[in-house]
Design a protein around this motif. Structure first.
Motif, PDB file in Angstrom:
ATOM      1  N   GLY A  35      23.445   2.623  36.934  1.00 15.18           N
ATOM      2  CA  GLY A  35      22.097   2.105  37.177  1.00 15.18           C
ATOM      3  C   GLY A  35      21.587   2.477  38.554  1.00 15.18           C
ATOM      4  O   GLY A  35      20.435   2.895  38.713  1.00 15.18           O
ATOM      5  N   VAL A  61      10.100   5.037  32.840  1.00  9.93           N
ATOM      6  CA  VAL A  61      11.210   4.840  31.898  1.00  9.93           C
ATOM      7  C   VAL A  61      12.559   4.904  32.609  1.00  9.93           C
ATOM      8  O   VAL A  61      13.398   4.007  32.422  1.00  9.93           O
ATOM      9  CB  VAL A  61      11.127   5.846  30.726  1.00  9.93           C
ATOM     10  N   PRO A  62      12.826   5.901  33.466  1.00  9.38           N
ATOM     11  CA  PRO A  62      14.122   5.887  34.159  1.00  9.38           C
ATOM     12  C   PRO A  62      14.308   4.664  35.054  1.00  9.38           C
ATOM     13  O   PRO A  62      15.420   4.137  35.142  1.00  9.38           O
ATOM     14  CB  PRO A  62      14.113   7.170  34.990  1.00  9.38           C
ATOM     15  N   LEU A  65      15.180   1.744  32.757  1.00  8.90           N
ATOM     16  CA  LEU A  65      16.552   1.884  32.264  1.00  8.90           C
ATOM     17  C   LEU A  65      17.573   1.631  33.378  1.00  8.90           C
ATOM     18  O   LEU A  65      18.586   0.958  33.159  1.00  8.90           O
ATOM     19  CB  LEU A  65      16.765   3.264  31.664  1.00  8.90           C
ATOM     20  N   ALA A  68      17.647  -2.032  33.997  1.00  6.83           N
ATOM     21  CA  ALA A  68      18.351  -2.709  32.910  1.00  6.83           C
ATOM     22  C   ALA A  68      19.869  -2.556  33.060  1.00  6.83           C
ATOM     23  O   ALA A  68      20.619  -3.506  32.829  1.00  6.83           O
ATOM     24  CB  ALA A  68      17.889  -2.161  31.559  1.00  6.83           C
ATOM     25  N   LEU A  69      20.321  -1.367  33.463  1.00 12.71           N
ATOM     26  CA  LEU A  69      21.759  -1.171  33.693  1.00 12.71           C
ATOM     27  C   LEU A  69      22.259  -2.070  34.819  1.00 12.71           C
ATOM     28  O   LEU A  69      23.342  -2.655  34.723  1.00 12.71           O
ATOM     29  CB  LEU A  69      22.044   0.296  34.020  1.00 12.71           C
TER      30      LEU A  69
END
Length: 180
Positions: A35, A61-62, A65, A68-69
């Motif tokens: 992440g 988006v990255p 993500l 979220a990680l």
């Protein structure tokens, strides 16, 4: 320093004892590292701001993500430190006390290294055949002619699919003149 109440002193051995049986923390660390890598790389590539007329930019988006990680890593760490444990798989038929088969692992590593070395020299169809045939041999198959035929067919088919049909340039080696 003498401790009479039976507790262990804080330090490397005390930390080791507290972490004993919590190997899932390695998964948390891996998630956090992934992440962090995604977030840092995205911000470095985009310069930290939105590009052009798009208010969100291509980094949305990255960043989501990566965030979220990081969130999953934090939640998993909290769960593990509170005593949560992953459930063992019921369907596995593996003896966890058996030692690792170093011969098989070494053969597979050798096949992967040989494939990487052969791709630029002989092209994907031949190197892929070495990869697929070597993997079946390392994992115990001894039907050599059949395995070689299947490996060559799969390797050639994937090369034709990627190189000829999809236009993704894979080295063809000696087959370049046939299909190229």
């Amino acid at each position: 320093m003498t401790i009479t109440d039976g507790s262990t002193p804080a330090g490397p051995s005390g930390l080791r004892e507290r972490l004993k049986g919590r190997s899932e923390l390695g998964v948390s660390a891996l998630l956090a590292a992934a992440g962090l890598l995604v977030v840092v790389d995205t911000l470095a590539e985009s310069g930290g701001g939105a590009a052009g007329s798009d208010p969100l930019g291509p980094q949305l988006v990255p960043l989501v993500l990566g965030g979220a990680l990081l969130l999953l890593a934090a939640l998993l760490t909290v769960d593990i430190l509170r005593g949560g444990r992953g459930e063992a798989e019921g369907g596995e038929d593996v003896d966890l006390t058996a030692p690792m088969d170093l011969r098989t692992v070494g053969t597979l590593v050798g096949v992967l290294v040989a494939t990487a070395a052969l791709i630029p020299v002989l092209g994907w169809p031949i190197a892929g055949t070495v990869l697929f045939f070597g993997a079946t041999y390392a994992l115990g198959s001894r039907t050599l002619a059949r395995d070689l035929a299947i490996a060559a067919t799969i390797s050639l088919a994937t090369w034709v699919l990627f190189d000829v049909v999809l236009g993704v340039d894979l080295p063809g080696g000696p087959l370049m003149g046939v299909f190229g």
